[in-house]
Enzyme design. Sequence first.
Site, PDB file in Angstrom:
ATOM      1  N   SER A  61      11.686   3.746   3.302  1.00  0.00           N
ATOM      2  CA  SER A  61      10.256   3.782   3.002  1.00  0.00           C
ATOM      3  C   SER A  61       9.483   3.180   4.160  1.00  0.00           C
ATOM      4  CB  SER A  61       9.976   2.984   1.738  1.00  0.00           C
ATOM      5  OG  SER A  61       8.595   2.770   1.598  1.00  0.00           O
ATOM      6  N   TYR A  94      11.846  -5.453  -2.312  1.00  0.00           N
ATOM      7  CA  TYR A  94      11.935  -4.000  -2.130  1.00  0.00           C
ATOM      8  C   TYR A  94      11.761  -3.647  -0.649  1.00  0.00           C
ATOM      9  CZ  TYR A  94      10.870   0.958  -2.542  1.00  0.00           C
ATOM     10  OH  TYR A  94      10.881   2.315  -2.390  1.00  0.00           O
TER      11      TYR A  94
END
Length: 165
Positions: A61, A94
């Site tokens: 990401s 994350y």
Amino acid sequence: MKLSLHVLVCNAAAFALPWSLTKDGLETTFQVNHLGHFYLVQLLQDVLCHSAPARVVVVSSESHRFTDINDSSGKLDFSRLSPSKSDYWAMLAYNRSKLCNILFSNELHRRLSPRGVTSNAVHPGNMMYSSIHRNWWVYTLLFTLARPFTKSMNFSDQRNVMRKT
Ligand SMILES: *[C@@H]1O[C@H](CO)[C@@H](O)[C@H](O)[C@H]1NC(C)=O
Ligand SMILES: *[C@@H]1O[C@H](CO)[C@@H](O)[C@H](O)[C@H]1NC(C)=O
Ligand SMILES: *[C@@H]1O[C@H](CO)[C@@H](O)[C@H](O)[C@H]1NC(C)=O
């Protein structure tokens, strides 16, 4: 019979989890998003190599850019990878796991590409709609609001968009 494996997509991820440890004693986001793939690829390495040409795709990401896993002296800080409860922040965990995905993919490519196995990390698209928001209602709301403006994994939706344009 020797089975072949030409494409391996590493896409499992946890997001916005409350702090918890796995039974291995590691923070769950780190273990699910990074170590799980790392271990799977170790186990499949021989199969991938004898299947060459083969490719590994690691879903990372853009979030990886906003973080660091080194301490102030520039050394890898293990407590940032698997933080204690008091140092835990779900979004940060994350983001760090997504940085691990990229570092892992790059190193895997360096090691295996001479044997015909390539590895690439990808960013799937901003707030790509999936069930990844399910652990916290705030994220569910945010993802739902963003949904009309983001890519869809639903192929019928994409065809509709193409017809309109
Ligand atoms: C994590 O990444 C997002 C971008 O996806 C960014 O907006 C956010 O500030 C980052 N948070 C932390 C704590 O690194
Ligand atoms: C982070 O630490 C690793 C391992 O010690 C090192 O290779 C890398 O250059 C460091 N990165 C930065 C930005 O300091
Ligand atoms: C995919 O999109 C089509 C058309 O918009 C819709 O009818 C269908 O229910 C969607 N499927 C899923 C799994 O969301």
